[in-house]
Write a protein that holds these residues in place. Sequence first.
Motif, short mmCIF file in Angstrom:
data_model
loop_
_atom_site.label_atom_id
_atom_site.label_comp_id
_atom_site.label_asym_id
_atom_site.label_seq_id
_atom_site.Cartn_x
_atom_site.Cartn_y
_atom_site.Cartn_z
N PHE A 32 -40.64 -3.51 -25.68
CA PHE A 32 -41.24 -2.85 -26.84
C PHE A 32 -42.75 -3.03 -26.97
CE2 PHE A 32 -36.96 -2.06 -28.34
CZ PHE A 32 -37.10 -0.88 -29.06
N PRO A 33 -43.29 -4.25 -26.88
CA PRO A 33 -44.76 -4.38 -26.97
C PRO A 33 -45.48 -3.55 -25.91
CG PRO A 33 -43.72 -6.53 -27.19
CD PRO A 33 -42.64 -5.57 -26.79
N PHE A 34 -44.88 -3.49 -24.71
CA PHE A 34 -45.45 -2.69 -23.63
C PHE A 34 -45.42 -1.20 -24.00
CE2 PHE A 34 -44.70 -0.18 -19.77
CZ PHE A 34 -45.81 -0.53 -19.02
N LEU A 35 -44.29 -0.72 -24.52
CA LEU A 35 -44.19 0.69 -24.92
C LEU A 35 -45.17 1.03 -26.03
CD1 LEU A 35 -40.34 1.47 -25.00
CD2 LEU A 35 -42.01 2.22 -23.32
N LEU A 36 -45.33 0.14 -26.98
CA LEU A 36 -46.23 0.39 -28.11
C LEU A 36 -47.67 0.56 -27.63
CD1 LEU A 36 -44.76 -2.19 -30.67
CD2 LEU A 36 -44.66 0.30 -30.84
N VAL A 37 -48.07 -0.24 -26.66
CA VAL A 37 -49.42 -0.12 -26.10
C VAL A 37 -49.56 1.17 -25.32
CG1 VAL A 37 -51.05 -1.12 -24.45
CG2 VAL A 37 -49.81 -2.62 -26.02
N GLN A 38 -48.55 1.49 -24.50
CA GLN A 38 -48.63 2.67 -23.64
C GLN A 38 -48.60 3.98 -24.44
OE1 GLN A 38 -49.20 2.92 -20.39
NE2 GLN A 38 -49.34 0.69 -20.18
N VAL A 39 -47.85 4.01 -25.53
CA VAL A 39 -47.75 5.23 -26.34
C VAL A 39 -49.11 5.62 -26.90
CG1 VAL A 39 -46.88 6.10 -28.55
CG2 VAL A 39 -45.31 5.09 -26.93
N TYR A 97 -48.59 13.99 -26.23
CA TYR A 97 -48.01 14.66 -27.39
C TYR A 97 -49.02 14.81 -28.53
CZ TYR A 97 -43.35 14.33 -25.35
OH TYR A 97 -42.25 14.45 -24.53
N GLY A 98 -50.28 14.53 -28.27
CA GLY A 98 -51.30 14.66 -29.31
C GLY A 98 -51.09 13.67 -30.44
N VAL A 99 -51.17 14.18 -31.66
CA VAL A 99 -51.05 13.31 -32.83
C VAL A 99 -49.62 12.80 -33.03
CG1 VAL A 99 -53.00 14.32 -34.06
CG2 VAL A 99 -50.71 15.31 -34.33
N LEU A 100 -48.65 13.43 -32.33
CA LEU A 100 -47.25 12.98 -32.44
C LEU A 100 -47.06 11.57 -31.87
CD1 LEU A 100 -45.09 16.11 -31.57
CD2 LEU A 100 -45.26 14.93 -33.77
N LYS A 101 -48.01 11.12 -31.04
CA LYS A 101 -47.88 9.79 -30.47
C LYS A 101 -47.90 8.71 -31.56
CE LYS A 101 -52.82 9.11 -29.38
NZ LYS A 101 -53.80 8.93 -28.28
N TYR A 102 -48.57 8.99 -32.67
CA TYR A 102 -48.60 8.02 -33.77
C TYR A 102 -47.24 7.94 -34.46
CZ TYR A 102 -53.60 8.37 -33.01
OH TYR A 102 -54.85 8.36 -32.43
N LEU A 103 -46.53 9.07 -34.51
CA LEU A 103 -45.17 9.07 -35.05
C LEU A 103 -44.25 8.27 -34.14
CD1 LEU A 103 -42.98 10.07 -37.03
CD2 LEU A 103 -42.79 12.14 -35.61
N PHE A 104 -44.35 8.49 -32.82
CA PHE A 104 -43.54 7.73 -31.86
C PHE A 104 -43.84 6.23 -31.94
CE2 PHE A 104 -43.67 11.80 -29.12
CZ PHE A 104 -42.56 12.30 -29.79
N PHE A 105 -45.11 5.92 -32.15
CA PHE A 105 -45.51 4.51 -32.28
C PHE A 105 -44.83 3.87 -33.50
CE2 PHE A 105 -48.22 1.25 -34.14
CZ PHE A 105 -48.46 0.42 -33.06
#
Length: 306
Positions: free
Chosen positions: A76-83, A18-26
């Motif tokens: 959640f910690p896993f998702l945060l790393v993967q995003v 998602y490009g820079v949107l990944k930081y928003l998801f994070f």
Amino acid sequence: MINSTQVLYFTLGAYVDYGVLKYLFFLILMFAYVLILCANVLLMFVICVNRSLHEPMYFFLCSLFVNELYGSTGLFPFLLVQVLSDSHTVSVPFCFLQVFSVFSYAIVELYNLAIMSYDRYLAICHPLQYNTRMTPHRIAVLIAFAWLYASLLGAIPLFLSATLQLCGDMINKVYCDNYSIVKLACGDTSLNNIYGLIGTFYTISCPLILILYTYMRILRVCFSGSKQTRQKAVSTCTPHLASLLNFCFGSFFEILQSRFNMNRVPTIVRIFLSLYFLTCQPLFSPFVYGLNITNIRNICKNLLFT
């Protein structure tokens, strides 16, 4: 000839760039995780330090909140790393650890809710016998049973999957799932499938039968009892029913997605619904109980706003 390989890493194929949107998801995921931690820890603290809340219902709630922390921390910690990662891979041991965490979380959640329905049944239908039936020893046994049974039931499919010979490493999800690993196997998976079907049916049907039975008895008492009895039932059973329905909704879709082809459903919808019971339930439970149970709500108000 079976083209099997020694798989050291799994690739999670549901992630999209998602490009820079990944930081928003994070940031969204980080905010949700911090909110889950704060809400559940606050209510656990309130229950532990206030002697007026040292009653069976609140001990079961405390076990529920511990499980919400356990389940969300497994994800959640896993998702945060993967995003934020460019390569969405996970080592085999960590993947199996997450499978165990998610599976045992779901079982503890359902059995905890079943135990809480039994507790409400005793409190409403047998109030004079409540203290003699729901003793501290029985409370400890019920809570220990939920956790130990979940650990045992979560370890068996993990052992069966760990012995499989795999022909691929692509898991089409955003986190590790046991049935997705089984589908990568080269050989016969009949034992895994039979255990999965029987285990799933038994694990779900037993607590649901208990919940249905207890609520049928509670409704019967409410219709034939006094206004005070009905008010007590509504005030204590409403948050429990809301939490149960919310969890069942998320779990039902996850079971459907694991066992059936859901390619017709848009990818973003599949991802959201597969994460629902692991992300929304840990946030939903503390808020629904904290806002609806008067004793907890009043103590939280005094603690936060005075």
